[in-house]
Design a protein around this motif. Structure first.
Motif, PDB file in Angstrom:
ATOM      1  N   ASP A 231      -9.112  22.015  19.300  1.00 13.41           N
ATOM      2  CA  ASP A 231      -8.407  22.758  18.674  1.00 13.41           C
ATOM      3  C   ASP A 231      -8.994  23.422  17.071  1.00 13.41           C
ATOM      4  N   TRP A 232      -9.596  22.231  16.402  1.00 12.64           N
ATOM      5  CA  TRP A 232      -9.937  22.788  14.942  1.00 12.64           C
ATOM      6  C   TRP A 232     -11.102  23.439  15.224  1.00 12.64           C
ATOM      7  N   ALA A 233     -11.964  23.206  16.263  1.00 14.72           N
ATOM      8  CA  ALA A 233     -13.232  24.082  16.478  1.00 14.72           C
ATOM      9  C   ALA A 233     -12.846  25.453  16.910  1.00 14.72           C
ATOM     10  N   GLN A 234     -11.730  25.614  17.585  1.00 13.40           N
ATOM     11  CA  GLN A 234     -11.404  26.890  18.032  1.00 13.40           C
ATOM     12  C   GLN A 234     -10.927  27.506  16.804  1.00 13.40           C
ATOM     13  N   ARG A 235      -9.982  26.980  16.006  1.00 12.46           N
ATOM     14  CA  ARG A 235      -9.701  27.792  14.878  1.00 12.46           C
ATOM     15  C   ARG A 235     -10.588  28.052  13.870  1.00 12.46           C
ATOM     16  N   ALA A 236     -11.621  27.094  13.860  1.00 15.66           N
ATOM     17  CA  ALA A 236     -12.987  27.584  13.007  1.00 15.66           C
ATOM     18  C   ALA A 236     -13.746  28.732  13.609  1.00 15.66           C
ATOM     19  N   SER A 237     -13.972  28.905  14.884  1.00 17.82           N
ATOM     20  CA  SER A 237     -14.470  29.981  15.472  1.00 17.82           C
ATOM     21  C   SER A 237     -13.650  31.350  15.280  1.00 17.82           C
ATOM     22  N   LEU A 238     -12.334  31.131  15.389  1.00 21.52           N
ATOM     23  CA  LEU A 238     -11.569  32.527  14.756  1.00 21.52           C
ATOM     24  C   LEU A 238     -11.717  32.841  13.720  1.00 21.52           C
ATOM     25  N   LEU A 239     -12.287  31.976  12.739  1.00 25.31           N
ATOM     26  CA  LEU A 239     -12.519  32.399  11.315  1.00 25.31           C
ATOM     27  C   LEU A 239     -13.825  32.517  11.121  1.00 25.31           C
ATOM     28  N   GLY A 240     -14.771  32.820  12.233  1.00 20.56           N
ATOM     29  CA  GLY A 240     -15.931  33.165  11.984  1.00 20.56           C
ATOM     30  C   GLY A 240     -17.094  32.059  11.870  1.00 20.56           C
ATOM     31  N   TRP A 241     -16.558  30.863  12.054  1.00 21.60           N
ATOM     32  CA  TRP A 241     -17.588  29.793  12.206  1.00 21.60           C
ATOM     33  C   TRP A 241     -18.182  29.325  13.291  1.00 21.60           C
ATOM     34  N   ARG A 242     -19.389  28.756  13.430  1.00 21.37           N
ATOM     35  CA  ARG A 242     -20.337  28.136  14.569  1.00 21.37           C
ATOM     36  C   ARG A 242     -20.200  26.769  14.539  1.00 21.37           C
ATOM     37  N   HIS A 243     -20.495  26.316  15.732  1.00 21.78           N
ATOM     38  CA  HIS A 243     -20.699  24.655  15.963  1.00 21.78           C
ATOM     39  C   HIS A 243     -21.980  24.535  16.737  1.00 21.78           C
ATOM     40  N   ALA A 244     -22.915  23.788  16.621  1.00 23.39           N
ATOM     41  CA  ALA A 244     -24.108  23.317  17.165  1.00 23.39           C
ATOM     42  C   ALA A 244     -24.504  21.800  17.236  1.00 23.39           C
ATOM     43  N   VAL A 245     -25.142  21.652  18.237  1.00 23.25           N
ATOM     44  CA  VAL A 245     -25.846  20.169  18.555  1.00 23.25           C
ATOM     45  C   VAL A 245     -27.321  20.227  17.786  1.00 23.25           C
ATOM     46  N   VAL A 246     -27.467  19.144  17.291  1.00 23.40           N
ATOM     47  CA  VAL A 246     -28.809  18.835  16.606  1.00 23.40           C
ATOM     48  C   VAL A 246     -29.641  18.202  17.575  1.00 23.40           C
ATOM     49  N   PRO A 247     -30.522  18.534  18.291  1.00 23.87           N
ATOM     50  CA  PRO A 247     -31.124  17.832  19.378  1.00 23.87           C
ATOM     51  C   PRO A 247     -32.049  16.519  18.906  1.00 23.87           C
ATOM     52  N   ALA A 248     -32.495  16.987  17.478  1.00 20.25           N
ATOM     53  CA  ALA A 248     -33.170  15.763  17.103  1.00 20.25           C
ATOM     54  C   ALA A 248     -32.536  14.475  16.456  1.00 20.25           C
ATOM     55  N   ALA A 249     -31.213  14.617  16.094  1.00 16.69           N
ATOM     56  CA  ALA A 249     -30.427  13.419  15.924  1.00 16.69           C
ATOM     57  C   ALA A 249     -29.927  12.856  16.993  1.00 16.69           C
ATOM     58  N   ARG A 250     -29.678  11.703  17.095  1.00 24.40           N
ATOM     59  CA  ARG A 250     -29.376  10.783  18.197  1.00 24.40           C
ATOM     60  C   ARG A 250     -28.179   9.788  17.898  1.00 24.40           C
ATOM     61  N   ALA A 251     -27.385   9.640  18.777  1.00 22.52           N
ATOM     62  CA  ALA A 251     -26.166   8.633  18.682  1.00 22.52           C
ATOM     63  C   ALA A 251     -26.121   7.997  19.962  1.00 22.52           C
ATOM     64  N   THR A 252     -25.517   6.830  19.855  1.00 18.12           N
ATOM     65  CA  THR A 252     -25.113   5.714  21.063  1.00 18.12           C
ATOM     66  C   THR A 252     -23.765   5.760  21.055  1.00 18.12           C
ATOM     67  N   HIS A 253     -23.025   6.289  22.165  1.00 21.01           N
ATOM     68  CA  HIS A 253     -21.728   6.316  22.489  1.00 21.01           C
ATOM     69  C   HIS A 253     -21.188   5.589  23.713  1.00 21.01           C
ATOM     70  N   VAL A 254     -20.608   4.366  23.500  1.00 23.84           N
ATOM     71  CA  VAL A 254     -20.176   3.921  24.653  1.00 23.84           C
ATOM     72  C   VAL A 254     -19.045   4.557  25.260  1.00 23.84           C
ATOM     73  N   GLY A 255     -18.112   5.493  24.972  1.00 22.70           N
ATOM     74  CA  GLY A 255     -17.025   6.147  25.574  1.00 22.70           C
ATOM     75  C   GLY A 255     -16.011   5.481  26.077  1.00 22.70           C
ATOM     76  N   ALA A 256     -14.929   5.312  25.645  1.00 17.75           N
ATOM     77  CA  ALA A 256     -13.846   4.978  26.090  1.00 17.75           C
ATOM     78  C   ALA A 256     -13.643   3.473  26.300  1.00 17.75           C
ATOM     79  N   ALA A 257     -14.452   2.823  25.322  1.00 13.48           N
ATOM     80  CA  ALA A 257     -14.490   1.424  25.397  1.00 13.48           C
ATOM     81  C   ALA A 257     -13.390   0.845  24.693  1.00 13.48           C
ATOM     82  N   THR A 258     -12.537   1.268  23.933  1.00 13.40           N
ATOM     83  CA  THR A 258     -11.561   0.666  23.355  1.00 13.40           C
ATOM     84  C   THR A 258     -10.149   0.841  24.416  1.00 13.40           C
TER      85      THR A 258
END
Length: 668
Positions: free
Chosen positions: A544-571
């Motif tokens: 929702d926040w990203a969609q609102r930002a897009s409507l206001l003219g903003w973009r979103h992007a993935v940075v391929p060189a940066a990396r994170a480990t995410h277990v996902g739903a672990a809690t």
């Protein structure tokens, strides 16, 4: 474009913007009724103001001669500022001409409407369309901003005072000799909602004062009769409508100005410009509590209950008979008026224009603050792993579980710990942190089941600041086994649901980055506003926040060189409940952005696609598809279970949800 620009004094904003270095062209009404008098446009030499004849005289029901607008929209501009209400015919006219002209400059709107009205068709459609695609909105009172945001404006409305010319409205240059009989004043249109009759009734209770009424309107004759009936006609002076240049002397002639406005079913005071003008002239002010008046005057005036003549008389008496009260109000009023100078107003508009056009000064990464926010719920061992590589950064942990073990981990890591006292979900936790961290800093959201190093954070920051229209960036992600995880997803939509039902989801564009590890730009946070924690509990908050930002003219992007480990739903220990939260969030999102009809179209797509897969697929995949079809037939929000302290008003036709475990993970 502004019909109000017909008043020379109200074009000071544009003059102040020019002093900041901007080129500002104005299309104004050629003539308009303001303050009970017909005002013809008078343009100063070399002032770039174009007159446009108007058809109609109601502020929401008039049209401009389209020819001046057409010519203005054909010139190269960076931003279009439409100083008309979003539901007004003139706004629809400007936006239609903008579309026909293929003018791509972002547009901004203005609103003072602080009554939550449901306008008839087609004005309701004009309003939603105009708000949803606006790149900025300024309002003169907070209620108007909240209403516009609820009706579809995707960002945060900017509350900006109506300006005061402090070169015109100034205290007297000479010492004023105390008058034998104190004078109480009123300035405004003489109609029932402005409450001049309440002032006359108050004056009847305070025999030691005279009253001067500046203005004209339909109530004039009734007020004369009322004054005679109350026996105060010999103490009442009606001056008629004053030209703006006559107002300073009028304010100087008063011991106190009264703004006794009354709320009606169709109107409430939206600002009260005369109160600030009088304050700037050093005149004490008393106002009613109608609409925005208490917000506008703050502590600088006496506020009384609207319609209460006895309380108003008491307040007038306190000002005219107690020099200490009068002096306190003069000092506070001068300080409040100083905050509404046109130069300050222009700076606020400059910031709004820069947000709309993404024209920022160049920032060096090291000179910008960075705040890390982690919303946790139990599982302190996972939180400890997430915090370990972030030790050198400013970190805030919001603990939705109010767990002593989570507190102990946060304290051991030396980070800020916040216990909101309730389990409001991920969005509420983020907003709790945003209220506490440095508002000038970029914000990195990190799940408690995600690990990202400071080197990768630096890569994210460098990528974010390299492009001025990026609102958020995220790293690539892997799970605990090193398997890459999907981090970029298309925005949900009714049509998109059918595309995915046909197995063509990979063809969709217009994407956002999920919030397991997500860096948000500070200017985007200010422009878009916080997460919607009223409607979303778990999942889709960042969508929702990203969609609102897009409507206001903003973009979103993935940075391929940066990396994170995410277990996902672990809690989370209940995948069925977790999936229920996900699909309930999809319903909330689709209803919010596409309305009830859009939701029903998307719902039909989900049921159709799931039913077909349930027939064609075997084993667990088939059972899962059939289960999803049943869920969408029943309604995901109706079926969702939330904790008692995270309940929210459900969409029309749905029941209230009940319990859950808040955890963030990628979309499934």
């Amino acid at each position: 474009m502004s019909h109000s620009a017909v008043v020379d004094a109200w074009r000071e904003r544009e003059r102040a913007l020019r002093r900041l270095g901007h080129r500002v062209d104005v299309v104004s009404a050629a003539a308009w009724s303001e303050g009970g008098r017909r005002v013809a446009l008078s343009v100063r030499p070399d002032e770039p103001v174009v007159p446009a004849r108007t058809i109609g005289s109601h502020p929401a029901l008039f049209l401009y001669d389209p020819r001046p607008l057409w010519r203005a929209l054909g010139r190269p501009v960076d931003v279009i500022d439409v100083h008309e209400e979003p539901f007004a015919l003139a706004t629809a006219e400007v936006l239609l001409l903008r579309w026909l002209r293929r003018q791509r400059a972002p547009y901004l709107l203005y609103s003072a409407q602080n009554l939550d009205k449901r306008h008839p068709v087609p004005f309701r459609w004009f309003e939603r369309m105009a708000l949803r695609h606006a790149s900025g909105l300024n309002v003169c009172n907070e209620a108007a901003g909240h209403i516009a945001e609820r009706k579809g404006f995707p960002g945060r409305a900017r509350t900006i005072d109506l300006g005061t010319d402090l070169n015109v409205y100034t205290p007297p240059a000479y010492a004023v000799t105390p008058r034998e009989v104190p004078v109480v004043g009123f300035a405004g249109r003489l109609d029932a909602a402005k409450g001049a009759d309440v002032l006359l009734r108050a004056v009847a209770l305070e025999p030691a004062v005279r009253v001067r009424l500046a203005g004209d309107g339909p109530e004039r004759h009734r007020l004369v009769e009322l004054a005679e009936g109350l026996g105060v006609a010999d103490r009442v002076e009606l001056l008629g409508a004053l030209a703006p240049e006559g107002l300073p002397d009028f304010y100087h002639s008063l011991d106190v100005l009264v703004v006794p406005s009354l709320t009606t079913p169709s109107w409430v005071e939206q600002f009260g410009r005369v109160a600030l003008e009088a304050m700037a002239c050093g005149t004490p002010v008393v106002v009613s509590d109608s609409g925005a008046l208490p917000e506008v005057v703050g502590e600088a005036a006496i506020v009384v209950a609207e319609g209460d003549a006895a309380e108003l008389a008491k307040a007038i008496g306190a000002v005219v008979h107690d020099p200490d009260v009068a002096q306190r109000l003069r000092a506070a009023g001068l300080a409040r008026a100083a905050t509404t100078s046109w130069d300050r107003v222009a700076v606020e508009h400059d910031a709004m224009y820069r947000a709309a056009t993404k024209q920022w000064s160049t920032d060096v990464t090291d000179e910008r603050g960075l705040e890390v926010v982690v919303v946790a719920y139990g599982r302190p061992e996972l939180l400890a792993s997430a915090l370990e590589p972030l030790g050198a950064l400013s970190v805030t942990v919001v603990d939705n579980s109010s767990s002593p073990d989570v507190r102990a981990v946060a304290e051991a890591a030396g980070v800020r710990y916040v216990d909101p006292g309730r389990n409001g979900g991920f969005g509420a936790g983020v907003n709790e942190a945003l209220r506490r961290v440095d508002p000038r800093a970029d914000v990195l959201l990190v799940n408690p089941d995600a690990v990202v190093g400071t080197g990768d954070v630096a890569l994210l920051r460098a990528a974010l600041l390299a492009e001025p229209d990026l609102a958020s960036v995220g790293p690539t992600q892997v799970d605990a086994t090193g398997t890459p995880a999907r981090v970029e997803w298309p925005f949900p939509s009714p049509l998109g649901t059918w595309v995915e039902a046909a197995g063509l989801g990979r063809l969709r564009r217009s994407r956002y980055v999920i919030g397991a590890v997500l860096l948000l730009r500070r200017e985007a946070i200010e422009h878009v506003g916080p997460f919607d924690d009223e409607r979303f509990f778990l999942y889709a908050e960042e969508t929702d926040w990203a969609q609102r930002a897009s409507l206001l003219g903003w973009r979103h992007a993935v940075v391929p060189a940066a990396r994170a480990t995410h277990v996902g739903a672990a809690t989370s220990t209940d995948p069925t409940r977790r999936e229920g939260h996900f699909h309930a969030a999809q319903e909330v999102y689709l209803r919010k952005h596409f309305g009830a009809l859009g939701w029903q179209v998307a719902r039909a797509g989900q049921v159709t696609g799931s039913t077909v897969r349930g027939v064609l697929l075997r084993g667990e995949r088939g059972r899962s598809a059939r289960s999803r079809a049943r869920l969408y037939l029943a309604g995901p929000v109706r079926s969702e279970v939330r904790p008692d302290d995270a309940r929210r008003p459900a969409p029309t036709g749905t029941a209230r949800p009940d319990t859950a475990t808040p955890v963030r993970s990628e979309a499934s």
